[in-house]
Design an enzyme around this catalytic site. Sequence first.
Site, PDB file in Angstrom:
ATOM      1  N   GLU A 157       0.788  -1.326  -0.021  1.00 22.42           N
ATOM      2  CA  GLU A 157      -0.236   0.058   0.128  1.00 22.42           C
ATOM      3  C   GLU A 157       0.937   1.216   0.075  1.00 22.42           C
ATOM      4  O   GLU A 157       0.693   2.211   0.716  1.00 22.42           O
ATOM      5  CB  GLU A 157      -1.004  -0.136   0.869  1.00 22.42           C
ATOM      6  CG  GLU A 157      -1.848  -1.167   1.326  1.00 22.42           C
ATOM      7  CD  GLU A 157      -2.820  -1.320   2.249  1.00 22.42           C
ATOM      8  OE1 GLU A 157      -2.691  -0.439   3.137  1.00 22.42           O
ATOM      9  OE2 GLU A 157      -3.779  -2.424   2.257  1.00 22.42           O
ATOM     10  N   GLU A 263      -5.685 -10.775  -2.303  1.00 21.92           N
ATOM     11  CA  GLU A 263      -6.513 -10.657  -1.109  1.00 21.92           C
ATOM     12  C   GLU A 263      -8.017 -10.596  -1.386  1.00 21.92           C
ATOM     13  O   GLU A 263      -8.850  -9.877  -0.845  1.00 21.92           O
ATOM     14  CB  GLU A 263      -6.296  -9.219  -0.190  1.00 21.92           C
ATOM     15  CG  GLU A 263      -4.718  -9.309   0.134  1.00 21.92           C
ATOM     16  CD  GLU A 263      -4.425  -8.015   1.038  1.00 21.92           C
ATOM     17  OE1 GLU A 263      -5.509  -7.256   1.471  1.00 21.92           O
ATOM     18  OE2 GLU A 263      -3.252  -7.661   1.131  1.00 21.92           O
TER      19      GLU A 263
END
EC number: 3.2.1.8
Length: 329
Positions: A157, A263
Amino acid sequence: MVRPTILLTSLLLAPFAAASPILEERQAAQSVDQLIKARGKVYFGVATDQNRLTTGKNAAIIQADFGQVTPENSMKWDATEPSQGNFNFAGADYLVNWAQQNGKLIRGHTLVWHSQLPSWVSSITDKNTLTNVMKNHITTLMTRYKGKIRAWDVVNEAFNEDGSLRQTVFLNVIGEDYIPIAFQTARAADPNAKLYINDYNLDSASYPKTQAIVNRVKQWRAAGVPIDGIGSQTHLSAGQGAGVLQALPLLASAGTPEVAITELDVAGASPTDYVNVVNACLNVQSCVGITVWGVADPDSWRASTTPLLFDGNFNPKPAYNAIVQDLQQ
């Protein structure tokens, strides 16, 4: 008068009693991991941890249906190095040992991330200090599990939605070089592990964040930064699955040896959305596999949206069956 009633009841129930083991065998035979491997991919995996593996039917379902595990929380910085130089590997060790005993691949998650970061790290203001802390953390984790983990999410991220780099303690104190340094450190610690940069909202080819990570990865790789893959988290809202069909080829165009769906969960768990994501991976040669972010809905980080492939009773949902049918074609 009682006996015939019992007999009749037994006769009525007998087909259902007999069906149960057959149904279980059918589900086990329809492992999405086995099916996706038959289509040329490396795994179909799932996120889990010790607290899941020791409750409900999580372990049995993972043993039967999935081929790879990602630790949901046990390898994050707050779990592994809560205070400087004091490492706690209890949860991570449990996961790795379970995976090895059960023949599952492992994805390490995650080494450098702004979230779930202890305050002792986020409060560092000296560049050399933070660089050494980051390198030591990466080296310690990767050395402990060297040869046991197929791939690592090295940097997680790192991008804002507009495509700029996220303002984190690592960027603010070390500068943009923190990303090359992290990957170079990781490569030295375990040369055989696949090294990923991982992010969310990479689900539309026209989205600035998607385009930015492709461009930056091209630049980093051209400069010799050892990035082996881009991980697309793929936390989707309902209806977003179709966008992945175009977004994943764009991510692959960065030229990394691999891309992966890392994910996956979908609000509402629409079979169409899930099948679109599976087909996106099937259509991209460098896509090695898909990981869903949990087994059953109640354990999801977004449980209220019922986004996973199994319900609260650990029964496969329509999306699971749709994936099976898609992979069997």
